[in-house]
Design a protein around this motif. Sequence first.
Motif, PDB file in Angstrom:
ATOM      1  N   ILE A   1       0.908  -1.247   0.069  1.00  0.00           N
ATOM      2  CA  ILE A   1      -0.133  -0.037   0.055  1.00  0.00           C
ATOM      3  C   ILE A   1       0.898   1.248   0.041  1.00  0.00           C
ATOM      4  O   ILE A   1       1.910   1.494   1.131  1.00  0.00           O
ATOM      5  CB  ILE A   1      -0.932   0.112   1.228  1.00  0.00           C
TER       6      ILE A   1
ATOM      7  N   ALA B   1      -0.177  -1.054  -4.661  1.00  0.00           N
ATOM      8  CA  ALA B   1      -1.672  -0.568  -4.558  1.00  0.00           C
ATOM      9  C   ALA B   1      -1.718   0.994  -3.932  1.00  0.00           C
ATOM     10  O   ALA B   1      -0.754   1.239  -2.970  1.00  0.00           O
ATOM     11  CB  ALA B   1      -2.259  -1.312  -3.661  1.00  0.00           C
ATOM     12  N   SER B   2      -2.116   2.132  -4.586  1.00  0.00           N
ATOM     13  CA  SER B   2      -2.235   3.329  -4.333  1.00  0.00           C
ATOM     14  C   SER B   2      -3.514   4.019  -4.725  1.00  0.00           C
ATOM     15  O   SER B   2      -4.208   3.463  -5.633  1.00  0.00           O
ATOM     16  CB  SER B   2      -1.107   4.125  -4.648  1.00  0.00           C
TER      17      SER B   2
ATOM     18  N   VAL C   1      -6.837   2.231  -5.411  1.00  0.00           N
ATOM     19  CA  VAL C   1      -7.026   1.604  -4.210  1.00  0.00           C
ATOM     20  C   VAL C   1      -6.584   2.793  -3.029  1.00  0.00           C
ATOM     21  O   VAL C   1      -5.523   3.708  -3.153  1.00  0.00           O
ATOM     22  CB  VAL C   1      -5.877   0.475  -3.762  1.00  0.00           C
TER      23      VAL C   1
ATOM     24  N   SER D   1      -6.867   3.616   0.800  1.00  0.00           N
ATOM     25  CA  SER D   1      -7.160   3.169   2.400  1.00  0.00           C
ATOM     26  C   SER D   1      -7.762   4.143   3.199  1.00  0.00           C
ATOM     27  O   SER D   1      -8.553   3.438   4.131  1.00  0.00           O
ATOM     28  CB  SER D   1      -5.734   2.709   2.942  1.00  0.00           C
TER      29      SER D   1
ATOM     30  N   LEU E   1      -9.890  -1.882  -1.477  1.00  0.00           N
ATOM     31  CA  LEU E   1      -9.249  -2.491  -0.699  1.00  0.00           C
ATOM     32  C   LEU E   1      -9.438  -4.135  -0.619  1.00  0.00           C
ATOM     33  O   LEU E   1      -8.726  -4.849  -0.830  1.00  0.00           O
ATOM     34  CB  LEU E   1      -9.196  -2.185   0.937  1.00  0.00           C
TER      35      LEU E   1
ATOM     36  N   ASP F   1       2.409  -1.547   4.742  1.00  0.00           N
ATOM     37  CA  ASP F   1       1.652  -0.074   4.540  1.00  0.00           C
ATOM     38  C   ASP F   1       2.716   0.815   4.529  1.00  0.00           C
ATOM     39  O   ASP F   1       3.517   1.250   5.618  1.00  0.00           O
ATOM     40  CB  ASP F   1       0.737  -0.238   6.029  1.00  0.00           C
TER      41      ASP F   1
ATOM     42  N   THR G   1       1.613   3.982   3.518  1.00  0.00           N
ATOM     43  CA  THR G   1       0.875   5.316   3.103  1.00  0.00           C
ATOM     44  C   THR G   1       1.466   6.405   3.787  1.00  0.00           C
ATOM     45  O   THR G   1       2.131   6.332   4.937  1.00  0.00           O
ATOM     46  CB  THR G   1      -0.604   4.898   3.644  1.00  0.00           C
TER      47      THR G   1
ATOM     48  N   SER H   1      -6.975   5.078   7.732  1.00  0.00           N
ATOM     49  CA  SER H   1      -6.224   4.403   6.837  1.00  0.00           C
ATOM     50  C   SER H   1      -5.787   3.253   7.512  1.00  0.00           C
ATOM     51  O   SER H   1      -6.025   2.210   6.866  1.00  0.00           O
ATOM     52  CB  SER H   1      -4.923   5.397   6.346  1.00  0.00           C
TER      53      SER H   1
ATOM     54  N   LEU I   1      -7.569  -0.715   6.546  1.00  0.00           N
ATOM     55  CA  LEU I   1      -6.574  -1.594   5.940  1.00  0.00           C
ATOM     56  C   LEU I   1      -6.737  -2.678   6.892  1.00  0.00           C
ATOM     57  O   LEU I   1      -6.613  -3.885   6.213  1.00  0.00           O
ATOM     58  CB  LEU I   1      -5.132  -1.042   5.851  1.00  0.00           C
TER      59      LEU I   1
END
Length: 251
Positions: A6, A30-31, A36, A38, A44, A56, A58, A75, A79
Motif C-alpha cells: 500500500i 496499491a495506491s 486503491v 485506504s 481494498l 503499509d 501510506t 487508513s 486496511l
Amino acid sequence: MKIVVIGGTGLIGKQVVQILSSQGHEAKAASPSTGVNSVTGQGLDEALAGADVVVDLTNTADFDEKVVVPFFSTSSRNLLAAEKRAGVRHHVALSVVGTDRIVDGYFAGKKAQEKAVKEGGVPYTILRATQFFEFIPMIADAGTRDGSVYVTSHLMQPMAAADVARIVAETAVSPSIDGVLEMAGPERAGLNEFVGRVLAARNDSRPVVIDTQAGYFGIPIEETSIVPVGESRIGDITLKEWLNSTSQHAL
C-alpha cells in the motif's frame, strides 16, 4: 508469496515492489493511482484478495496534527479490517524513529497509526526509520530565512531510501514479531552537519546557522529525539556514497 504494498508507487514503495518481484514474489503496488484508497476503503478488498502480507507505506505531505491523526487512524483501521477479511498473515507498517517520544505534529499521526496496528488483530511488525537522505534538502528549505539556513544541532542519523526499502522488503518475507524494530543510517551527527554537507555537495552557498530552538519541521525536539536510543538495524549506504550516486540527482 503474494505481498501487497500500500503506497507502492511512492519513493520507498516502488523499490520494495521491485526487490520483492526480483525475488520471485507476487508483489503488487496499491495506491490511489491504481484505484486503491485506504482512507476511503476503495478497492481494498479486491487488492488484498489472496494476500499473505501487506506492507503499509501510506503517507501524507501534511504535518498538521488535525490532518495526520485522522488520516493515519482511518487508513490503518480500514486496511487492517480488510486484511482480517482476506486472511492476511503479516502486516508491516513503516513508522518513524521518535514516535514513542515526540507527541506533536506528524509524530502524533504515526503514534495513532502504531496504536491501530497493535490493536488491529493482524500479526504485525512496525518498522521505525530515521529521516531519509532524500529529504535533507527539504529540511534546509524549511529552515531558510533571509538567505541563511537555520537548523538545530541536535543529533540525526539519516539513511538512504534504498536501505529503507531493502529492510522493509526483508521484513515483509520474515515472520511477524508483534513488536517494533528501528533502523537508521551508519552515521550520527548534528542535523546542521548533515544539512551543510548536502548543501555543499550541491554547490548551494546558503550558510548554515545553528539554532537549537529550530526544532524539526517546527516540532520541538531534544538531543536524541530523532535517533534510535536502543538496538537498531543499520543501513549500508553512507551520506558520501549517496551524494556520489545518481539517486540524489533524480530528486
